[in-house]
Every structure is written in C-alpha cells, then in structure tokens.
Scaffold this active site. Structure first.
Site, mmCIF file in Angstrom:
data_model
loop_
_atom_site.group_PDB
_atom_site.id
_atom_site.type_symbol
_atom_site.label_atom_id
_atom_site.label_comp_id
_atom_site.label_asym_id
_atom_site.label_seq_id
_atom_site.Cartn_x
_atom_site.Cartn_y
_atom_site.Cartn_z
ATOM 1 C CD GLU A 120 0.372 5.956 -4.664
ATOM 2 O OE1 GLU A 120 -0.614 5.282 -4.999
ATOM 3 O OE2 GLU A 120 0.376 6.681 -3.653
ATOM 4 C CG ASP B 281 4.582 -0.229 2.053
ATOM 5 O OD1 ASP B 281 4.456 -0.745 3.182
ATOM 6 O OD2 ASP B 281 3.618 -0.001 1.321
ATOM 7 C CG ASN C 236 -4.278 4.743 -5.722
ATOM 8 O OD1 ASN C 236 -4.027 3.699 -5.135
ATOM 9 N ND2 ASN C 236 -3.435 5.762 -5.736
ATOM 10 C CG HIS D 151 -1.498 2.146 -3.421
ATOM 11 N ND1 HIS D 151 -1.706 3.433 -2.975
ATOM 12 C CD2 HIS D 151 -1.600 1.376 -2.314
ATOM 13 C CE1 HIS D 151 -1.915 3.427 -1.680
ATOM 14 N NE2 HIS D 151 -1.861 2.180 -1.253
HETATM 15 C C1 GLP Z 1 -1.082 1.879 2.498
HETATM 16 C C2 GLP Z 1 -0.107 0.723 2.366
HETATM 17 C C3 GLP Z 1 -0.665 -0.388 1.493
HETATM 18 C C4 GLP Z 1 -2.066 -0.714 1.920
HETATM 19 C C5 GLP Z 1 -2.939 0.494 1.750
HETATM 20 C C6 GLP Z 1 -4.401 0.253 2.085
HETATM 21 O O1 GLP Z 1 -1.022 2.790 1.477
HETATM 22 N N1 GLP Z 1 1.135 1.136 1.829
HETATM 23 O O2 GLP Z 1 0.179 -1.526 1.590
HETATM 24 O O3 GLP Z 1 -2.563 -1.788 1.158
HETATM 25 O O4 GLP Z 1 -2.425 1.483 2.626
HETATM 26 O O5 GLP Z 1 -4.644 0.491 3.434
HETATM 27 P P1 GLP Z 1 -5.949 0.102 4.219
HETATM 28 O O6 GLP Z 1 -5.858 -1.371 4.428
HETATM 29 O O7 GLP Z 1 -5.849 0.867 5.499
HETATM 30 O O8 GLP Z 1 -7.101 0.495 3.380
#
Ligand code: GLP
Length: 256
Positions: A143, A67, A136, A138
């Site tokens: 989402e 992404d 959440n 995702h």
């Molecule tokens: C972002 C990314 C996700 C990732 C998520 C969790 O939203 N788009 O791919 O898994 O963050 O991030 P973290 O690893 O910092 O908790």
C-alpha cells in the site's frame, strides 16, 4: 517501460497469456510470479485454453503468488489459495509441490515471510512477474506508505483497498484488515514484469506509474526504474497517457 494498449480487456488478456506462454515455451522450468484480483482472470483463462490445446506444458513450472489475506483460512472462497486453484491451478498440469502462496495462517508469521523470500531466491528468482494494480497504485498488497518495503511482510490494508475488494465478500466487515505480501523489493527482483490494467478506475494509477515521481506513496512508480517492464492496458486504463507513449493495437490479427 514498454506500454501496449489494446482496445478491450479480451485482447489485453490474450496478449498477456501469449507473453507468459512464450516464457514457458522458451524455458519449461520457468519461475512465474502470479497475481490475483479480477484483472488476471482473463489471462488465466487463455493460459488454460493454450494448455488444453497442447501448446504449453506446466509440469516443470514453479509459481509464487504475490500475496494472501492474513488469517483467512485457505478453504475460504475469498482466500487467494482458493482463487488460484479455482482460476488456474485446478485446470492445468502443474505439480502442486511447485506452487507457492504465502501462508496467512502461519503460526510464526515472521518466519513465514523470511522463508518466502528465501524460497524465491533459492529457486533462482522469478522469470516473469504478473501484476495487477490497485486503484491507489498498490502492487501485490504494498500500500502507499513512507518507504518501499524490501521483503515479504505483513501489511495493514488501506480502507480504500478493503472497500474495493469488498465486492468479493458479503460485507465490508468480512474483508480482512491485514495481508501478507511480497515486498516491492521482492517484486522488483523479478527479471521481467508484466503489469495489467483495465478500466477507467485504473487510469490515474497508471498515469502516476508512468509519469509520476518515484515514491512509496505510489508503490507502482518504482517500476520506472526496472529494466524490463511491460504495461498491458486497455484504452480506458490508458486514457490519461499521451498518445505518443504507446501504440494502440486494434486488430486481433496484430497480436497473432
Ligand atoms: C488486490 C490484489 C492485487 C491486485 C488488486 C487489483 O488488492 N492484492 O494484487 O492487483 O487487488 O485488483 P483488480 O484486478 O480486481 O482490480
């Protein structure tokens, strides 16, 4: 779904890097699906170390990132382009032409989305997809919603996601409201999926991923249907799971 739990983030990161490294050793021209967020940073550090030690060679590897923020210039230090260069690509011998990250600045964004899935398909498909998980549940930036998105698409970020990611920006207002993400369908097509989660704030999402109903309201729950998924967790992220469902690996010697 295979679940492996490590005592801490360091061990989790080492294990994830070893799995990715073995993929590259077995198939030097592997197609890797890569993730951003704070969780994979330790994995990338370990991969860089293995590269420096001459254990892995990225010269034939191709990567696809999950992404990117919509309309955030790629030289902005919060863009996922910047993140990937900084945390991995600048430190290994990957051929820059083999790096793919959705272009959130594309003029024709629909075409960018269509094209991204096409390039993945034409490459032969992702051999191993690395995933983090949102609080959440995702995956990528898919989402919770009313249907699983098959393909790469533009998404409006949940307020909870913007708040969670605001820690990287100077204020909440600066966090983009939209992103371009591979769809759950594009992710699901990967041959192998490696989902990492660390910390107490991921425990509920992990519980729902493993035991919950498969529903687009919990995007990661779709992984219950995938034939080759490994969850690599630390004890905090696994704290709501039942002991019998996993093994805790305490000793680093056990992962060597
Ligand atoms: C972002 C990314 C996700 C990732 C998520 C969790 O939203 N788009 O791919 O898994 O963050 O991030 P973290 O690893 O910092 O908790």
């Amino acid at each position: 779904m295979r679940i492996i739990v490590y005592q801490n983030y360091q061990l989790l990161s080492k294990k994830a890097a070893q799995i990715i490294a073995s993929q590259i050793i077995l198939k030097p021209n592997s197609i890797l699906g890569l993730a951003t967020g704070s969780t994979p940073i330790g994995t990338y550090k370990n991969l860089i170390k293995m590269y420096e030690e001459g254990l892995i060679d990225f010269s034939k590897v191709t990567t696809f990132n999950l992404d990117e923020y919509y309309q955030l210039p790629i030289d902005n230090n919060q863009s996922y382009h910047f993140f990937m260069n900084d945390n991995l690509f600048n430190h290994i011998n990957i051929n820059k032409e083999n790096i793919h990250i959705p272009n959130g600045m594309a003029k024709d964004i629909d075409n960018e989305c269509l094209n991204y899935d096409k390039i993945i398909d034409n490459s032969g498909g992702i051999d191993i997809q690395l995933l983090g998980i949102g609080n959440n549940a995702h995956i990528g930036f898919n989402e919770p919603t009313i249907n699983f998105n098959k393909k790469t698409h533009i998404v409006t970020l949940d307020e909870s996601t913007r708040k969670a990611n605001a820690r990287f920006f100077s204020s909440l207002e600066e966090v983009p409201t939209k992103a371009i993400t591979m769809g759950t369908g594009s992710i699901f097509k990967s041959k192998k999926i490696l989902l990492l989660a660390s910390g107490k704030n991921k425990a509920k999402a992990i519980y729902n991923t493993v035991y919950g109903e498969v529903t687009p309201e919990v995007p990661s729950s779709i992984l219950q249907f995938h034939q080759d998924v490994i969850l690599i967790l630390d004890t905090e992220a696994a704290s709501l799971l039942k002991d019998k469902d996993y093994e805790v690996l305490n000793e680093i010697s056990k992962v060597r």
